[in-house]
Design an enzyme around this catalytic site. Structure first.
Site, PDB file in Angstrom:
ATOM      1  N   GLY A  55       0.834  -1.198   0.000  1.00  0.00           N
ATOM      2  CA  GLY A  55       0.000   0.000   0.000  1.00  0.00           C
ATOM      3  C   GLY A  55       0.864   1.241   0.000  1.00  0.00           C
ATOM      4  O   GLY A  55       2.074   1.161   0.248  1.00  0.00           O
ATOM      5  N   CYS A  82       5.272  -6.176   1.483  1.00  0.00           N
ATOM      6  CA  CYS A  82       5.658  -4.765   1.402  1.00  0.00           C
ATOM      7  C   CYS A  82       5.048  -3.976   2.575  1.00  0.00           C
ATOM      8  O   CYS A  82       5.473  -4.169   3.707  1.00  0.00           O
ATOM      9  CB  CYS A  82       5.296  -4.188   0.031  1.00  0.00           C
ATOM     10  SG  CYS A  82       6.202  -2.684  -0.335  1.00  0.00           S
ATOM     11  N   TYR A  83       4.030  -3.118   2.332  1.00  0.00           N
ATOM     12  CA  TYR A  83       3.443  -2.405   3.471  1.00  0.00           C
ATOM     13  C   TYR A  83       2.922  -3.401   4.506  1.00  0.00           C
ATOM     14  O   TYR A  83       3.005  -3.168   5.712  1.00  0.00           O
ATOM     15  CB  TYR A  83       2.294  -1.486   3.006  1.00  0.00           C
ATOM     16  CG  TYR A  83       1.640  -0.725   4.143  1.00  0.00           C
ATOM     17  CD1 TYR A  83       2.144   0.495   4.552  1.00  0.00           C
ATOM     18  CD2 TYR A  83       0.532  -1.247   4.815  1.00  0.00           C
ATOM     19  CE1 TYR A  83       1.563   1.188   5.608  1.00  0.00           C
ATOM     20  CE2 TYR A  83      -0.060  -0.569   5.868  1.00  0.00           C
ATOM     21  CZ  TYR A  83       0.459   0.654   6.261  1.00  0.00           C
ATOM     22  OH  TYR A  83      -0.119   1.330   7.300  1.00  0.00           O
ATOM     23  N   HIS A 169       7.409  -7.781  -4.034  1.00  0.00           N
ATOM     24  CA  HIS A 169       6.057  -8.153  -4.473  1.00  0.00           C
ATOM     25  C   HIS A 169       6.096  -9.493  -5.205  1.00  0.00           C
ATOM     26  O   HIS A 169       6.376  -9.528  -6.401  1.00  0.00           O
ATOM     27  CB  HIS A 169       5.492  -7.063  -5.388  1.00  0.00           C
ATOM     28  CG  HIS A 169       5.156  -5.813  -4.643  1.00  0.00           C
ATOM     29  ND1 HIS A 169       3.895  -5.578  -4.135  1.00  0.00           N
ATOM     30  CD2 HIS A 169       5.921  -4.752  -4.272  1.00  0.00           C
ATOM     31  CE1 HIS A 169       3.892  -4.417  -3.499  1.00  0.00           C
ATOM     32  NE2 HIS A 169       5.110  -3.897  -3.567  1.00  0.00           N
ATOM     33  N   GLU A 171       3.695 -11.154  -6.201  1.00  0.00           N
ATOM     34  CA  GLU A 171       2.594 -11.237  -7.159  1.00  0.00           C
ATOM     35  C   GLU A 171       2.958 -10.656  -8.519  1.00  0.00           C
ATOM     36  O   GLU A 171       2.305 -10.941  -9.520  1.00  0.00           O
ATOM     37  CB  GLU A 171       1.346 -10.513  -6.598  1.00  0.00           C
ATOM     38  CG  GLU A 171       1.440  -8.991  -6.492  1.00  0.00           C
ATOM     39  CD  GLU A 171       2.125  -8.487  -5.207  1.00  0.00           C
ATOM     40  OE1 GLU A 171       2.845  -9.276  -4.574  1.00  0.00           O
ATOM     41  OE2 GLU A 171       1.941  -7.300  -4.866  1.00  0.00           O
ATOM     42  N   VAL A 225     -15.070  -9.941 -26.342  1.00  0.00           N
ATOM     43  CA  VAL A 225     -15.028 -11.121 -25.482  1.00  0.00           C
ATOM     44  C   VAL A 225     -15.731 -10.853 -24.135  1.00  0.00           C
ATOM     45  O   VAL A 225     -16.576 -11.637 -23.705  1.00  0.00           O
ATOM     46  CB  VAL A 225     -13.553 -11.528 -25.197  1.00  0.00           C
ATOM     47  CG1 VAL A 225     -13.495 -12.751 -24.299  1.00  0.00           C
ATOM     48  CG2 VAL A 225     -12.810 -11.778 -26.489  1.00  0.00           C
ATOM     49  N   ASP A 226     -15.390  -9.728 -23.497  1.00  0.00           N
ATOM     50  CA  ASP A 226     -15.845  -9.493 -22.131  1.00  0.00           C
ATOM     51  C   ASP A 226     -17.364  -9.435 -22.029  1.00  0.00           C
ATOM     52  O   ASP A 226     -17.975 -10.124 -21.213  1.00  0.00           O
ATOM     53  CB  ASP A 226     -15.254  -8.190 -21.571  1.00  0.00           C
ATOM     54  CG  ASP A 226     -13.762  -8.094 -21.825  1.00  0.00           C
ATOM     55  OD1 ASP A 226     -13.155  -9.153 -22.040  1.00  0.00           O
ATOM     56  OD2 ASP A 226     -13.227  -6.971 -21.825  1.00  0.00           O
TER      57      ASP A 226
END
Ligand code: XMP
Length: 513
Positions: A55, A82-83, A169, A171, A225-226
């Protein structure tokens, strides 16, 4: 409803959704909540683990975000990223301070111990850092698992409690082995790791039913597509409660309307097709400013929809609007502290929900494009449709610089279908995120059959990207580009020059307007 195995508490990082995505990749169902989720609610969900996201705040600020410290007593594994790591350290009696030099970008993680959190992680691997603060003193009973050049406490763990922290991170796609670290954490939590897209589908169908109950839903499809996946998903969940509407605004590509009509017919989902070409082209007459074009198209959409919704409401009030909002659309427009800068006003059916007091149904808002494609495949959408490149709501209007007229649309459609067809024929279509032509309204001199020409220029645009938030020019072979240029100039009367756009995003954007 399935219960999440891991809860992610969000401190406002731009990459929080990526944490959930990486966990989905290793078969773990997660849910994301604001950092201040009450202890009572957390307990009621009985998670096997908690992840605290990164964050923008600093833990020592008076404005810092704090999770409920009671989570530290739950005796379930907690991973701070991280945060999240800094909050853990700060809350448990360690010290966090502003780093002498901020660390953004790639760093090398030196794995110091054979700890289960870093199991099978190489002794040195690339990780993604993005922090201004760092841990200076560990809380009691914590040990260092890994370090980097600027973060001596890059990965930490409590010696006998299931508390872990990562300064980087995991991710991020730039953290080479980040997915494995998150999978290791899932293992430490005792997650079953057997969740898949079929489960997501089942959950979404249940969740849509629970949200909408007996109400009627309007679903707008664009042919992309969406929105198609949303329409089919809603139709599977709600049957005849859904009205699927497709507006032909006259700004579609060659053959697009027929493709959409055929697909919904094959899927046996009734489709209302509205021919509004004249209205849109009339409103766009004489307009050259890109934002004005977008606004006009957005307003015209609302008008057309409102009329259709009124007509359909005669058989019972419509209370919901289903939209194909994806996670990257959410992140480009929302942040924890408020809206981020508007680069372009993205157009879905924005404005309609408030005006008509419609509630929004956005079942894809946590997913990334490739996940939507996987979901679409489960729903039985044809592969050809799922593989289609994204196409913007305002259509070809934002690919014609200057005024949009029927002849300019025709020129662009012809050139575009030659380019796209060539990409398919030469096996390059799926190599790029998006490819299209732009009509520049720039005229230049050429020579054809000994005659001077003074005609239009087409720009070819093809980019590689993973989510459209950043992009690079696709390195298409020069010979291929030459073949496309020749085909366009020979087959489309009125075009005598073709150029290739090599701009990245940023600083450019994918579309030209
Ligand atoms: P830009 O041009 O902003 O585009 O780099 C990023 C991605 O978004 C698509 N795009 C839109 N999609 N409505 C949409 O549904 C819009 O108004 C819109 N504008 C851009 C664009 O095609 C690219 O994939």
């Amino acid at each position: 409803m399935a219960t999440p195995e891991i809860l992610v508490l969000d401190f406002g990082s731009q990459t929080t959704q990526l944490i959930a995505r990486r966990l989905r990749e290793c078969g773990v169902y997660t849910e994301i909540y604001p950092y201040h989720l009450s202890l009572e609610t957390i307990r009621s969900k009985q998670p096997k683990g908690i992840i605290l996201s990164g964050g923008p705040a600093s833990v020592y600020d008076s404005q810092a975000y704090h999770a409920n410290p009671g989570i530290l007593e739950l005796k379930i594994p907690i991973l701070g990223i991280c945060y999240g790591l800094q909050w853990l350290v700060h809350s448990l009696g360690g010290r966090v301070a502003r780093a002498r030099s901020q660390e953004f970008g790639r760093a090398h993680l030196e794995n110091l111990q054979n700890h289960p959190l870093l199991a099978e992680i190489e002794p040195s691997s690339v990780v993604w850092m993005s922090h201004g603060d760092r841990v200076e003193v560990l809380p009691p009973d914590f040990q260092t698992l890994a370090q980097s050049a600027h973060a001596p406490f890059c990965a930490i763990a409590h010696t006998h409690k299931p508390l872990y922290g990562l300064q980087f991170h995991p991710e991020s796609a730039h953290s080479a082995q980040g997915g494995r670290i998150l999978a290791n954490f899932a293992r430490l939590c005792g997650c079953t790791q057997d969740w898949n897209m079929q489960d997501f589908l089942a959950q979404q169908i249940q969740s849509i039913k629970a949200q909408v109950r007996g109400d009627r839903v309007l679903c707008a499809v664009s042919g992309g597509v969406d929105s198609s996946v949303v329409a089919v998903l809603c139709a599977r969940a709600l049957g005849a409660q859904v009205e699927v509407v497709f507006v032909d605004h006259g700004l579609l590509r060659a053959g697009e309307r027929d493709q959409v009509v055929d697909m919904f017919a094959d899927l046996q989902i009734p489709l209302h097709v509205i021919d509004a070409q004249d209205l849109f082209l009339q409103r766009l007459k004489g307009v050259v400013d890109p934002e004005k074009k977008r606004q006009i198209i957005g307003h015209a959409f609302i008008e057309v929809f409102e009329n259709k919704a009124k007509e359909l409401s005669k058989q019972g009030a419509i209370k919901w609007l289903a939209q194909g909002t994806l996670y990257p659309d959410v992140i480009e427009s929302v942040s924890l502290k408020g809206p981020s800068a508007v680069i372009k006003s993205h157009h879905n059916v924005g404005g309609l929900p408030e005006k008509m007091r419609l509630k929004l149904l956005e079942p894809l808002r946590e997913l990334f494009k490739d996940e939507v494609r996987a979901l679409g495949a489960r729903l039985g959408l044809p592969e050809k449709m799922l593989a289609r490149h994204p196409f913007p709501g305002p259509g070809l209007a934002i690919r014609i610089l200057g005024e949009v007229t029927p002849p300019s649309l025709e020129l662009l459609r012809q050139a575009d279908s030659i380019f796209i067809e060539a990409l398919h024929t030469e096996g390059l279509y799926s190599e790029v995120w998006q490819a299209f032509c732009v009509l520049l309204n720039v005229f230049s001199v050429g020579v054809m059959g000994d005659k001077r020409t003074y005609d239009n220029t087409i720009a070819l645009r093809a980019v590689v990207a993973s989510d459209g938030m950043s992009a690079h020019c696709a390195p298409l072979p020069l010979e291929f580009l030459e073949r496309v240029a020749n085909a366009i100039i020979n087959q489309v009367s009125g075009i005598n020059r073709v150029v290739y756009d090599i701009t990245s995003k940023p600083p450019g954007t994918i579309e030209w307007e």
